[in-house]
Structures are given as structure tokens and as C-alpha cells.
Design a protein around this motif. Structure first.
Motif, mmCIF file in Angstrom:
data_model
loop_
_atom_site.group_PDB
_atom_site.id
_atom_site.type_symbol
_atom_site.label_atom_id
_atom_site.label_comp_id
_atom_site.label_asym_id
_atom_site.label_seq_id
_atom_site.Cartn_x
_atom_site.Cartn_y
_atom_site.Cartn_z
ATOM 1 N N GLY A 114 0.781 -1.236 0.000
ATOM 2 C CA GLY A 114 0.000 0.000 0.000
ATOM 3 C C GLY A 114 0.804 1.272 0.000
ATOM 4 N N THR A 115 2.098 1.161 0.266
ATOM 5 C CA THR A 115 2.920 2.375 0.295
ATOM 6 C C THR A 115 3.578 2.600 -1.069
ATOM 7 O OG1 THR A 115 4.844 1.149 1.098
ATOM 8 C CG2 THR A 115 3.391 2.146 2.746
ATOM 9 N N PRO A 116 3.891 3.860 -1.412
ATOM 10 C CA PRO A 116 4.509 4.120 -2.719
ATOM 11 C C PRO A 116 5.913 3.508 -2.801
ATOM 12 C CG PRO A 116 3.631 6.133 -1.736
ATOM 13 C CD PRO A 116 3.613 5.096 -0.672
ATOM 14 N N MET A 117 6.212 2.930 -3.960
ATOM 15 C CA MET A 117 7.569 2.446 -4.212
ATOM 16 C C MET A 117 8.455 3.631 -4.574
ATOM 17 S SD MET A 117 6.966 -1.094 -6.349
ATOM 18 C CE MET A 117 8.718 -1.231 -6.688
ATOM 19 N N PRO A 118 9.774 3.474 -4.507
ATOM 20 C CA PRO A 118 10.666 4.574 -4.904
ATOM 21 C C PRO A 118 10.357 5.043 -6.317
ATOM 22 C CG PRO A 118 11.910 2.832 -3.832
ATOM 23 C CD PRO A 118 10.523 2.305 -4.037
ATOM 24 N N ALA A 119 10.593 6.307 -6.561
ATOM 25 C CA ALA A 119 10.326 6.871 -7.881
ATOM 26 C C ALA A 119 11.288 6.286 -8.910
ATOM 27 C CB ALA A 119 10.475 8.393 -7.833
ATOM 28 N N GLU A 120 10.896 6.402 -10.156
ATOM 29 C CA GLU A 120 11.682 5.828 -11.253
ATOM 30 C C GLU A 120 13.154 6.242 -11.238
ATOM 31 O OE1 GLU A 120 11.182 6.776 -15.737
ATOM 32 O OE2 GLU A 120 9.718 5.203 -15.310
ATOM 33 N N PRO A 121 13.478 7.548 -11.071
ATOM 34 C CA PRO A 121 14.898 7.928 -11.044
ATOM 35 C C PRO A 121 15.679 7.257 -9.907
ATOM 36 C CG PRO A 121 13.500 9.852 -11.345
ATOM 37 C CD PRO A 121 12.591 8.724 -10.994
ATOM 38 N N GLN A 122 15.019 7.064 -8.752
ATOM 39 C CA GLN A 122 15.679 6.401 -7.634
ATOM 40 C C GLN A 122 15.969 4.935 -7.949
ATOM 41 O OE1 GLN A 122 12.449 7.998 -4.847
ATOM 42 N NE2 GLN A 122 14.173 7.776 -3.455
ATOM 43 N N LEU A 123 15.024 4.269 -8.596
ATOM 44 C CA LEU A 123 15.235 2.872 -8.958
ATOM 45 C C LEU A 123 16.340 2.749 -10.010
ATOM 46 C CD1 LEU A 123 11.528 1.615 -9.164
ATOM 47 C CD2 LEU A 123 13.203 1.136 -7.363
ATOM 48 N N CYS A 124 16.376 3.682 -10.950
ATOM 49 C CA CYS A 124 17.440 3.671 -11.960
ATOM 50 C C CYS A 124 18.811 3.793 -11.292
ATOM 51 C CB CYS A 124 17.256 4.817 -12.958
ATOM 52 S SG CYS A 124 15.813 4.667 -14.030
ATOM 53 N N GLU A 125 18.896 4.698 -10.340
ATOM 54 C CA GLU A 125 20.174 4.908 -9.647
ATOM 55 C C GLU A 125 20.527 3.701 -8.775
ATOM 56 O OE1 GLU A 125 22.299 8.085 -6.565
ATOM 57 O OE2 GLU A 125 20.300 8.485 -7.374
ATOM 58 N N ALA A 126 19.537 3.151 -8.081
ATOM 59 C CA ALA A 126 19.782 2.020 -7.181
ATOM 60 C C ALA A 126 20.273 0.788 -7.927
ATOM 61 C CB ALA A 126 18.519 1.701 -6.398
ATOM 62 N N PHE A 127 19.708 0.535 -9.113
ATOM 63 C CA PHE A 127 20.046 -0.676 -9.851
ATOM 64 C C PHE A 127 21.042 -0.426 -10.988
ATOM 65 C CE2 PHE A 127 15.562 -1.744 -8.451
ATOM 66 C CZ PHE A 127 15.980 -2.500 -7.357
ATOM 67 N N PRO B 72 -1.669 7.251 -12.695
ATOM 68 C CA PRO B 72 -1.385 8.673 -12.439
ATOM 69 C C PRO B 72 -1.863 9.155 -11.078
ATOM 70 C CG PRO B 72 -3.132 8.405 -14.079
ATOM 71 C CD PRO B 72 -2.550 7.058 -13.842
ATOM 72 N N LYS B 73 -2.914 8.555 -10.550
ATOM 73 C CA LYS B 73 -3.437 9.023 -9.264
ATOM 74 C C LYS B 73 -2.905 8.219 -8.075
ATOM 75 C CE LYS B 73 -7.736 10.974 -11.077
ATOM 76 N NZ LYS B 73 -9.220 10.998 -10.978
ATOM 77 N N VAL B 74 -2.573 6.923 -8.323
ATOM 78 C CA VAL B 74 -2.130 6.073 -7.202
ATOM 79 C C VAL B 74 -0.627 5.932 -7.130
ATOM 80 C CG1 VAL B 74 -4.269 4.759 -7.224
ATOM 81 C CG2 VAL B 74 -2.342 3.944 -8.585
ATOM 82 N N GLY B 75 0.076 6.317 -8.206
ATOM 83 C CA GLY B 75 1.507 6.088 -8.245
ATOM 84 C C GLY B 75 1.783 4.609 -8.457
#
Length: 248
Positions: free
Chosen positions: A25-38, A62-65
């Protein structure tokens, strides 16, 4: 075979979700963060996210992330989901569900195998049994041959849907077989029961084959319940199967 960048990224994200590093139910890291992490491109992350949506692990919009869904939404017949759960740790609930599935599926499959198995099917199961017997007598990898034996039975049912079940059952079967190998004389005691299943299939006797596999399944369930009750650690499926020592 080594996985490509997409496959590795999907595995990392999938294992993180299944191991609850990303809370439901919680938001996952944003796309740029995942790109950097992996250390991967946005394209790779987006493709991995699409795969996770298809497997029912996450929802995105778009509304739920991008949020993790409760595990009742996950596709538990997806081999990747099963593998990620096995690597994250086999919970009692996960094992209970798989044991129920095995008790429902494998006896029916073995009945069909007794009716439909070809000469080639029997030859394959015989070879698996011979590998198990050799491991008991001379030491070696018993678990892999045990898996080969049961997968051979499922394939011998000549039902494409039942054959796919072997992928979902793999984690339970391997866990069960590894628990049996650490029990004193466990493999040696189960070997005649495997022979009874195979002999019934060869004899084209569906009822006898079904009863023989039920004895095997119920014995395996008792072994797993004993380990769960003792709170001993369950096998880690990310490691190679244990090898038997040669009989003295």
C-alpha cells in the motif's frame, strides 16, 4: 543461463516486494531512484514495472503512483513469484498453501499418468528412480533426482495445465525432499514408496497409483509439519541441494 539486464532488475524488484522491503500500500521509490539504485536505464525499470503489474504484485497509475498490492492479488502460479518467495524465505502459510495444492493435484495427475504414460515417459521416471537409488546407496544428489521423478509423473499425465503445476509445486517439492534427506534414513525409507508409485503406473493401475502417491504426500507433509513445530530452520532454496553420504 545468465539473465539479461531486464531479467536481473525484475528479480531484484520482485524479491524486494516479496520480502516486504516495500510495504503493501505504500509508494515504491520513484523511477529515477530505482534507476540509480540498480544502475539501469529508465526503459529497463519501466519494463520491469510492467512485468510486476502483469504478475499482480503492484499497481501503477497517475493518481495512485506505483504501490505494492496485498499478496492475495499476486499470481501464485507464476514461476517467478514462487522463486522470489522461496528465496525470501518459506513461510508456514506459503508451505501450507503449497501442501494443500499438492494433495489436490498430484494424486489426480498420477491417476492420469497410469492411464496415459508412454514408454518414453516410463523410461524417464525409471531413470530418475535409478538416480535416487544410486544416491541412497553410494551418496550424491538425491533431491534433484527426486524432483525429476515427480516432474516426470506430472508430465506423464499428458495434460498441459497439470504440467504447468510442476512449476508452482517445485518449491514445495524441493523443500520436502531436502527435509527428508536430513532425517535419519529418510531417503532410504521413501525409496520403496516411490517404487510402489512407479510400479502402479507401469501396471496401468490408476487406483493403486493414487493410493501410493497419497502415502508419499502425507508422509512428506508430516515431515514438514514436524520441522515447523520444532521451529528448526527450513531449507534455503537459493543454495544447491544437499548431497547424501554413501551408505556404510
Amino acid at each position: 543461463m545468465a539473465k539479461n539486464t531486464h531479467g536481473r532488475t525484475l528479480d531484484l524488484l520482485g524479491e524486494a516486494i516479496v520480502s516486504r522491503r516495500y510495504a503493501v500500500g505504500t509508494p515504491m521509490p520513484a523511477e529515477p531512484q530505482l534507476c540509480e539504485a540498480f544502475g539501469v536505464s529508465r526503459t529497463v525499470v519501466r519494463e520491469a514495472v510492467k512485468s510486476l503489474v502483469a504478475k499482480g504484485l503492484i499497481i501503477t497509475g497517475p493518481k495512485v503512483g506505483t504501490r505494492v498490492l496485498p499478496d492475495e492479488h499476486w499470481n501464485w502460479f507464476d514461476p517467478d513469484v514462487i522463486t522470489w518467495q522461496a528465496r525470501a524465505g518459506l513461510t508456514p502459510e506459503f508451505l501450507r498453501d503449497l501442501q494443500d495444492l499438492r494433495r489436490a493435484v498430484e494424486p489426480a495427475a498420477v491417476r492420469l499418468a497410469a492411464e496415459r504414460a508412454t514408454a518414453e515417459d516410463i523410461e524417464e521416471i525409471e531413470a530418475a528412480y535409478a538416480g535416487m537409488k544410486h544416491a541412497v546407496e553410494f551418496g550424491g544428489d538425491y533431491v534433484s533426482f527426486d524432483l525429476r521423478f515427480h516432474n516426470g509423473l506430472l508430465r506423464s499425465a499428458r495434460n498441459r495445465m497439470l504440467a504447468q503445476m510442476s512449476k508452482a509445486l517445485h518449491a514445495l517439492l524441493r523443500t520436502s525432499f531436502e527435509i527428508s534427506t536430513v532425517k535419519k534414513d529418510g531417503p532410504a525409507q521413501s525409496l520403496p514408496m516411490h517404487r510402489a508409485v512407479l510400479d502402479a503406473v507401469i501396471a496401468r493401475d490408476p487406483a493403486r497409483a493414487e493410493q501410493a502417491i497419497i502415502l508419499l504426500i502425507d508422509g512428506a507433509r508430516a515431515d514438514i509439519d514436524e520441522v515447523l513445530g520444532s521451529r528448526r530452520r527450513l531449507p534455503r532454496l537459493s543454495r544447491p541441494p544437499p548431497r547424501l553420504r554413501a551408505a556404510v
